[in-house]
Design a protein around this motif. Structure first.
Motif, mmCIF file in Angstrom:
data_model
loop_
_atom_site.group_PDB
_atom_site.id
_atom_site.type_symbol
_atom_site.label_atom_id
_atom_site.label_comp_id
_atom_site.label_asym_id
_atom_site.label_seq_id
_atom_site.Cartn_x
_atom_site.Cartn_y
_atom_site.Cartn_z
ATOM 1 N N ARG A 282 1.054 -1.629 0.216
ATOM 2 C CA ARG A 282 -0.067 -0.046 -0.007
ATOM 3 C C ARG A 282 0.944 1.094 0.021
ATOM 4 N NH1 ARG A 282 -5.671 0.045 2.132
ATOM 5 N NH2 ARG A 282 -6.597 -1.695 2.196
ATOM 6 N N HIS A 283 1.780 1.387 0.448
ATOM 7 C CA HIS A 283 3.130 1.985 0.893
ATOM 8 C C HIS A 283 3.593 2.401 -0.853
ATOM 9 C CE1 HIS A 283 2.252 4.211 4.291
ATOM 10 N NE2 HIS A 283 1.755 2.741 4.864
ATOM 11 N N ARG A 284 3.739 1.200 -1.519
ATOM 12 C CA ARG A 284 4.699 1.415 -2.860
ATOM 13 C C ARG A 284 6.153 1.198 -2.590
ATOM 14 N NH1 ARG A 284 3.496 -1.219 -6.969
ATOM 15 N NH2 ARG A 284 4.324 0.747 -8.349
ATOM 16 N N LEU A 285 5.995 0.408 -1.221
ATOM 17 C CA LEU A 285 7.515 0.255 -1.196
ATOM 18 C C LEU A 285 8.417 -1.193 -1.275
ATOM 19 C CD1 LEU A 285 7.406 1.228 3.024
ATOM 20 C CD2 LEU A 285 7.974 3.457 0.116
ATOM 21 N N GLY A 286 9.806 -0.133 -1.868
ATOM 22 C CA GLY A 286 10.261 -1.757 -2.355
ATOM 23 C C GLY A 286 11.211 -2.555 -1.593
ATOM 24 N N PRO A 287 12.082 -3.492 -1.668
ATOM 25 C CA PRO A 287 12.727 -4.135 -1.013
ATOM 26 C C PRO A 287 13.056 -3.923 -0.010
ATOM 27 C CG PRO A 287 13.316 -4.830 -3.225
ATOM 28 C CD PRO A 287 12.511 -3.812 -3.228
ATOM 29 N N ILE A 288 13.013 -4.026 1.942
ATOM 30 C CA ILE A 288 13.794 -3.889 2.683
ATOM 31 C C ILE A 288 15.473 -4.515 2.806
ATOM 32 C CG2 ILE A 288 13.469 -4.106 5.261
ATOM 33 C CD1 ILE A 288 11.123 -4.071 5.154
ATOM 34 N N ALA A 289 16.225 -3.674 3.052
ATOM 35 C CA ALA A 289 17.864 -3.608 2.720
ATOM 36 C C ALA A 289 18.078 -3.934 4.882
ATOM 37 C CB ALA A 289 18.872 -2.585 2.405
ATOM 38 N N LEU A 290 18.901 -4.584 4.897
ATOM 39 C CA LEU A 290 18.813 -4.659 6.238
ATOM 40 C C LEU A 290 20.455 -4.882 6.714
ATOM 41 C CD1 LEU A 290 16.992 -7.883 7.929
ATOM 42 C CD2 LEU A 290 16.275 -5.202 8.429
ATOM 43 N N SER A 291 20.887 -4.554 7.730
ATOM 44 C CA SER A 291 22.229 -4.430 8.470
ATOM 45 C C SER A 291 22.617 -4.543 9.480
ATOM 46 C CB SER A 291 23.274 -2.900 7.864
ATOM 47 O OG SER A 291 24.695 -3.216 8.491
ATOM 48 N N MET A 292 23.361 -5.749 10.111
ATOM 49 C CA MET A 292 23.222 -6.220 11.527
ATOM 50 C C MET A 292 24.004 -6.168 11.881
ATOM 51 S SD MET A 292 19.626 -9.509 12.017
ATOM 52 C CE MET A 292 21.164 -10.714 10.657
ATOM 53 N N THR A 293 24.152 -5.977 13.230
ATOM 54 C CA THR A 293 25.600 -6.466 13.956
ATOM 55 C C THR A 293 25.158 -6.403 15.618
ATOM 56 O OG1 THR A 293 28.271 -5.676 13.833
ATOM 57 C CG2 THR A 293 26.209 -3.716 14.380
ATOM 58 N N HIS A 294 26.546 -6.783 15.778
ATOM 59 C CA HIS A 294 26.432 -7.137 17.521
ATOM 60 C C HIS A 294 27.983 -7.386 18.410
ATOM 61 C CE1 HIS A 294 27.711 -10.817 18.366
ATOM 62 N NE2 HIS A 294 27.504 -11.426 16.998
ATOM 63 N N ASP A 295 28.174 -6.315 19.578
ATOM 64 C CA ASP A 295 29.183 -6.499 20.301
ATOM 65 C C ASP A 295 28.640 -7.391 21.730
ATOM 66 O OD1 ASP A 295 27.717 -4.512 22.343
ATOM 67 O OD2 ASP A 295 28.538 -3.367 21.271
ATOM 68 N N ARG A 296 29.370 -7.700 22.205
ATOM 69 C CA ARG A 296 29.347 -8.149 23.732
ATOM 70 C C ARG A 296 28.216 -7.912 24.227
ATOM 71 N NH1 ARG A 296 34.862 -8.202 27.065
ATOM 72 N NH2 ARG A 296 34.492 -6.173 26.532
ATOM 73 N N LYS B 177 22.338 -5.053 16.803
ATOM 74 C CA LYS B 177 22.048 -2.934 16.165
ATOM 75 C C LYS B 177 21.610 -4.020 15.226
ATOM 76 C CE LYS B 177 24.514 -0.642 18.958
ATOM 77 N NZ LYS B 177 25.965 -1.216 19.763
ATOM 78 N N ALA B 178 21.141 -3.207 14.796
ATOM 79 C CA ALA B 178 20.485 -3.435 13.394
ATOM 80 C C ALA B 178 19.315 -1.879 12.285
ATOM 81 C CB ALA B 178 18.920 -4.788 13.579
ATOM 82 N N VAL B 179 19.567 -2.101 11.087
ATOM 83 C CA VAL B 179 19.535 -1.455 10.576
ATOM 84 C C VAL B 179 18.291 -1.114 9.451
ATOM 85 C CG1 VAL B 179 19.458 1.057 8.675
ATOM 86 C CG2 VAL B 179 21.491 0.692 11.363
ATOM 87 N N ALA B 180 17.114 -1.485 9.152
ATOM 88 C CA ALA B 180 16.315 -1.388 8.088
ATOM 89 C C ALA B 180 15.998 0.620 6.903
ATOM 90 C CB ALA B 180 15.156 -1.503 8.198
ATOM 91 N N ILE B 181 16.235 -0.335 5.905
ATOM 92 C CA ILE B 181 16.051 0.783 4.835
ATOM 93 C C ILE B 181 15.204 0.574 3.892
ATOM 94 C CG2 ILE B 181 16.993 2.116 2.793
ATOM 95 C CD1 ILE B 181 19.272 2.179 5.147
ATOM 96 N N THR B 182 13.780 1.017 3.073
ATOM 97 C CA THR B 182 14.120 0.914 1.912
ATOM 98 C C THR B 182 13.452 2.186 1.477
ATOM 99 O OG1 THR B 182 11.746 0.022 1.283
ATOM 100 C CG2 THR B 182 11.044 0.881 2.901
#
Length: 429
Positions: free
Chosen positions: A121-135, A139-144
């Protein structure tokens, strides 16, 4: 967890990043100790409220399991934050998303039904992810960003100069997209639809002169196993579809990929005007090996076809006045919908297999089968029919939102209907 950022409305007190405002960005962080506690104190059923079976399996059983699941949950929360109004109304939740790895190990988002509908409904494309973690934290970032829609010149010309049913098309588009797209975006969708209709007319004329081999080369059939599995149940197959892409090219050429089924596919269709066009379409189906059932008066013939294991194709996206139809939600508004498919499925146990078609940019066509939709059992037959029919409409909604310019928006799908009164016999004189 930390608050996310969305390009169209940044969190209070947060400076806007230097990105294109068309982008949406969600950010989240999860403390790993919280996931460790969840794993320690929860049984399998409780874990499945937050993660899918595949996510739990991909995280493994080793010492890094909690960090891996924390990163996945942060990614799911980041995806939710792409939709602030819907998240605030609890119309979207982390469980509507799942995170898997592609063949190269990169994270990829799988959308549940509610998430797929919202993205569409929002006419958005695929969601790209980036994930990382320390001890201590993951953390994660989602972009579309919005889908780019190229409108051919033919679509712009027809929209302005040959506006057949333009008001109907725009009204239908506003009903579906009015809360998520602006007027300019809706107008571009309408123009793209006119371009699709232009190509559809040309293909209709050209297709009749093509050889069988050329017709087959034009169409790719996907997920054939879904059809084969349904067929081998031995109860016949009910194919749920609509006016998507070039439905005639895709179905006639695609079904030709099953030569052993020639004569055992039947198409339920309503007559079209003028009569010569209806006759032309019917003869084309029959030459391709299809039987044709009329929308009315063919129930006994359909049941007989199913009993011998045949497949029946139901175009399900047209208005159906009572008593043939019932009012069931379609994109959030009641629409009169044929109830016969649910009645037959509930009575016979025949699997209902959604099928959709679309045109690729290179002019080829795709016919794809989806997983069967189970009938909804209920103590009251009327309610079972209504709930099952709603499930069928939900499948059509997903198909429309994937490629909206290739659905037949010229239909008056939400037309008002008045129940017809049965004629009483004349009184004896």
């Amino acid at each position: 967890m930390v608050d996310g950022v969305v390009a169209s409305g940044f969190a209070t007190g947060t400076a806007a990043p230097a990105v294109d405002p068309a982008y949406r960005c969600g950010i989240d962080s999860v403390e790993i100790v919280r996931i460790e506690r969840l794993l320690r104190e929860s049984d399998r059923a409780a874990l499945l409220r937050f993660f899918t079976e595949r996510e739990l399996a991909d995280a493994g059983e080793g010492p890094g399991r909690a960090a891996s699941l924390a990163a996945r949950f942060a990614a799911k929360e980041a995806c939710v934050k792409l939709f602030p109004p819907e998240a605030a109304r609890v119309q979207i939740e982390p469980s509507d998303f799942s995170v898997v790895r592609d063949d190269f190990g990169a994270p990829r988002v799988l959308l549940g039904p509610r998430a797929e509908a919202l993205v569409g409904r929002h006419r958005l494309g695929p969601i790209a992810l980036s994930m990382t973690h320390d001890r201590t934290a993951a953390k994660a970032v989602a972009i579309t960003q919005p889908v780019a829609l190229e409108v051919p010149a033919a679509g712009r010309f027809l929209y302005r100069c040959v506006p057949l049913r333009r008001r109907v098309i725009l009204d239908n588009l506003r009903r579906v997209y009015g809360a998520t797209l602006d007027a300019a975006a809706i107008e571009r969708l309408a123009q793209a639809h006119y371009a699709h209709l232009w190509r559809l007319a040309g293909e209709f004329l050209r297709f009749r002169w093509l050889s069988t081999a050329r017709k087959l080369a034009l169409v790719r059939v996907e997920n054939v196993d879904a059809f084969a599995d349904a067929y081998h149940r031995g109860k016949g197959v009910l194919l749920l579809t609509g006016h998507f892409g070039n439905w005639e090219v895709a179905t006639v050429a695609g079904i030709a990929s099953f030569p052993h089924m020639r004569g055992r596919f039947h198409f339920v269709r309503r007559a079209v005007k003028p009569d010569w066009l209806d006759g032309l379409v019917t003869r084309r189906f029959q030459r391709a090996g299809f039987g044709v059932f009329k929308k009315r008066g063919s129930l006994d013939a359909m049941l007989a076809a199913l009993a011998q294991g045949d497949a029946i194709v139901f175009p399900f996206d047209q208005h159906a006045s009572p008593p043939d139809g019932i009012a069931v939600d379609f994109f959030g508004t009641p629409a009169w919908t044929f109830k016969s498919l649910a009645v037959i499925a509930l009575a016979t146990g025949a699997p209902v297999l959604p099928a959709t078609s679309w045109r690729e940019p290179d002019g080829t066509h795709v016919l794809r089968f989806e997983a069967p939709i189970p009938a909804v059992e209920h103590a009251q037959t009327t309610e079972a029919i209504r709930l099952t029919t709603r499930a069928y409409n939900a499948a059509l909604e997903r198909f429309v939102l994937r490629r909206p310019e290739q659905w037949y928006w010229v239909h008056r799908r939400w037309k008002h209907a008045v129940a017809r009164r049965r004629k009483r016999p004349a009184a004896a004189s």
